[in-house]
Design an enzyme around this catalytic site. Structure first.
Site, PDB file in Angstrom:
ATOM      1  CB  SER A 145       0.084  -1.006  -1.667  1.00 26.63           C
ATOM      2  OG  SER A 145      -0.690  -0.298  -2.688  1.00 26.63           O
ATOM      3  CE1 TYR A 159       2.053   3.726   0.105  1.00 25.74           C
ATOM      4  CE2 TYR A 159       1.277   2.897  -2.050  1.00 25.74           C
ATOM      5  CZ  TYR A 159       1.196   2.926  -0.655  1.00 25.74           C
ATOM      6  OH  TYR A 159       0.056   2.231  -0.085  1.00 25.74           O
TER       7      TYR A 159
HETATM    8  P1  NAP Z   1      -3.397   5.866   7.225  1.00 25.77           P
HETATM    9  O1  NAP Z   1      -5.111   6.256   7.499  1.00 25.77           O
HETATM   10  O2  NAP Z   1      -2.436   7.112   6.822  1.00 25.77           O
HETATM   11  O3  NAP Z   1      -3.062   5.511   8.874  1.00 25.77           O
HETATM   12  C1  NAP Z   1      -1.568   5.036   8.810  1.00 25.77           C
HETATM   13  C2  NAP Z   1      -1.200   5.682  10.209  1.00 25.77           C
HETATM   14  O4  NAP Z   1       0.094   5.294  10.326  1.00 25.77           O
HETATM   15  C3  NAP Z   1      -1.445   6.894  10.695  1.00 25.77           C
HETATM   16  O5  NAP Z   1      -1.834   7.263  11.917  1.00 25.77           O
HETATM   17  C4  NAP Z   1       0.066   7.632  10.526  1.00 25.77           C
HETATM   18  O6  NAP Z   1       0.223   8.836  11.122  1.00 25.77           O
HETATM   19  C5  NAP Z   1       0.849   6.497  11.101  1.00 25.77           C
HETATM   20  N1  NAP Z   1       2.240   6.673  10.673  1.00 25.77           N
HETATM   21  C6  NAP Z   1       2.930   7.544   9.864  1.00 25.77           C
HETATM   22  N2  NAP Z   1       4.143   7.349   9.787  1.00 25.77           N
HETATM   23  C7  NAP Z   1       4.427   6.467  10.902  1.00 25.77           C
HETATM   24  C8  NAP Z   1       5.584   6.040  11.354  1.00 25.77           C
HETATM   25  N3  NAP Z   1       6.765   6.631  10.969  1.00 25.77           N
HETATM   26  N4  NAP Z   1       5.709   5.419  12.737  1.00 25.77           N
HETATM   27  C9  NAP Z   1       4.641   5.137  13.126  1.00 25.77           C
HETATM   28  N5  NAP Z   1       3.256   5.323  12.543  1.00 25.77           N
HETATM   29  C10 NAP Z   1       3.428   6.267  11.265  1.00 25.77           C
HETATM   30  O7  NAP Z   1      -2.963   4.779   6.367  1.00 25.77           O
HETATM   31  P2  NAP Z   1      -3.892   3.410   5.883  1.00 25.77           P
HETATM   32  O8  NAP Z   1      -4.716   3.669   4.749  1.00 25.77           O
HETATM   33  O9  NAP Z   1      -4.702   2.805   7.264  1.00 25.77           O
HETATM   34  O10 NAP Z   1      -2.892   2.526   5.622  1.00 25.77           O
HETATM   35  C11 NAP Z   1      -2.128   1.629   6.341  1.00 25.77           C
HETATM   36  C12 NAP Z   1      -1.226   0.796   5.489  1.00 25.77           C
HETATM   37  O11 NAP Z   1      -1.930   0.087   4.242  1.00 25.77           O
HETATM   38  C13 NAP Z   1       0.038   1.625   5.094  1.00 25.77           C
HETATM   39  O12 NAP Z   1       1.008   0.748   4.946  1.00 25.77           O
HETATM   40  C14 NAP Z   1      -0.524   1.757   3.593  1.00 25.77           C
HETATM   41  O13 NAP Z   1       0.516   2.155   2.512  1.00 25.77           O
HETATM   42  C15 NAP Z   1      -1.240   0.398   3.187  1.00 25.77           C
HETATM   43  N6  NAP Z   1      -2.388   0.744   2.192  1.00 25.77           N
HETATM   44  C16 NAP Z   1      -3.396   1.474   2.425  1.00 25.77           C
HETATM   45  C17 NAP Z   1      -4.344   1.383   1.080  1.00 25.77           C
HETATM   46  C18 NAP Z   1      -5.468   2.330   1.277  1.00 25.77           C
HETATM   47  O14 NAP Z   1      -6.036   2.386   0.274  1.00 25.77           O
HETATM   48  N7  NAP Z   1      -5.775   2.984   2.384  1.00 25.77           N
HETATM   49  C19 NAP Z   1      -4.027   0.706   0.077  1.00 25.77           C
HETATM   50  C20 NAP Z   1      -2.868  -0.193   0.020  1.00 25.77           C
HETATM   51  C21 NAP Z   1      -2.021  -0.242   0.910  1.00 25.77           C
HETATM   52  P3  NAP Z   1      -0.034  10.185  10.408  1.00 25.77           P
HETATM   53  O15 NAP Z   1      -1.316  10.457   9.889  1.00 25.77           O
HETATM   54  O16 NAP Z   1       0.636  11.124  11.153  1.00 25.77           O
HETATM   55  O17 NAP Z   1       1.104  10.042   9.167  1.00 25.77           O
END
Ligand code: NAP
Length: 254
Positions: A145, A159
């Site tokens: 990130s 985080y």
């Molecule tokens: P998201 O919408 O929360 O989706 C993440 C998925 O991972 C959810 O289905 C979540 O389930 C699942 N998850 C959580 N804990 C887990 C575990 N222990 N084992 C397996 N699956 C698990 O997140 P996203 O925005 O798509 O982000 C994906 C990645 O990109 C993350 O690493 C995040 O830190 C990174 N990122 C995102 C952003 C952003 O702006 N969205 C920016 C920078 C980096 P639950 O919903 O039940 O937790």
């Protein structure tokens, strides 16, 4: 999206792919003809992503598992190799972003963030690396990130630390795995429109601040992150390893 014909038939695992960026990666990979293992901690969400892929005549299997657990990660890789016969690309994408001030945060919260966001990357890289070394090569892509590079968010110390750890780990893994023809890179998204950012996006003051700080004056789409995953997975990226790329509309320029 660009087409990479060489990806057709290759096997990809993406974690946390029941929604958001992970789901976009799974769908984009399947559109390239890749065979996809869709991991998520919530079985029904992984199954939903697989249904979307099947509806498009793609090939995918669901894997319900917690990426912070060694046995779940081992099973994820074993089931993938048992089903498809190989493993070409691992995307360590799953992550959580709870918020708490340093003064208030419980050690349990700190440990959980480190386990889901960083330990998982080690576990996945180790399990996939063993298979890829035997196979003669592969690609690993870790979701960091901009919070891990330059822009810590308020009350996200765990985080930010976990995401900075991913960048450091990625470089070391790239150095160690180069001898096995395994490339390892990281992606550092800015603010992307996913369920993770849904609550903050309801806050007009937060949105105004975000947009003001992004030169392109908009948030990102999950597909814009998936596009970089495909490029890094493709043979066009054959000389790229140990890097951490921003996908953030120009928010971080270093
Ligand atoms: P998201 O919408 O929360 O989706 C993440 C998925 O991972 C959810 O289905 C979540 O389930 C699942 N998850 C959580 N804990 C887990 C575990 N222990 N084992 C397996 N699956 C698990 O997140 P996203 O925005 O798509 O982000 C994906 C990645 O990109 C993350 O690493 C995040 O830190 C990174 N990122 C995102 C952003 C952003 O702006 N969205 C920016 C920078 C980096 P639950 O919903 O039940 O937790």
């Amino acid at each position: 999206m660009a087409q990479y014909p060489e990806l057709g038939g290759r096997v990809l695992i993406v974690t946390g792919a029941g929604q958001g960026i992970g789901r976009a990666i799974a769908l984009a990979a399947a559109q390239q003809g890749m065979r996809v293992t869709v991991n998520d901690i919530r079985e029904e969400m992984a199954a939903e992503t697989v249904s979307l892929i099947h509806a498009n005549q793609g090939e995918a299997i669901a894997h319900a598992g917690d990426v912070s657990k060694e046995e779940d990660v081992a099973r994820m890789v074993e089931e993938t190799v048992a089903r498809w016969g190989r493993l070409d690309v691992l995307v360590n994408n799953a992550g959580i972003e709870p918020s708490a001030s340093i003064l208030e945060m419980s050690p349990e919260m700190w440990d959980r963030v480190m386990a889901v966001n960083l330990r998982s990357v080690f576990l996945g890289t180790q399990a996939a690396g063993r298979v890829m070394k035997e196979q003669g090569g592969g690609v690993i892509i870790n979701m960091s990130s901009i919070a891990g590079k330059a822009i810590p968010l308020p009350y996200r110390s765990a985080y930010a630390a976990s995401k900075a750890g991913i960048v450091g780990f990625t470089k070391e893994a790239a150095r160690e795995f180069a001898a096995y023809n395994i490339r390892v890179n990281a992606i550092c998204p800015g603010v992307i429109i996913t369920p993770m950012t849904a609550a903050a996006r309801q806050n007009p003051a937060m949105m105004e601040k975000w947009i003001r700080e992004i030169p392109m004056r908009r948030l990102g789409q999950p597909e814009e992150v998936a596009a970089l995953v495909l490029f890094l997975a493709s043979d066009d990226a054959s000389y790229i390893t140990g890097q951490a790329y921003h996908v953030d509309g120009g928010k971080v320029m270093v």
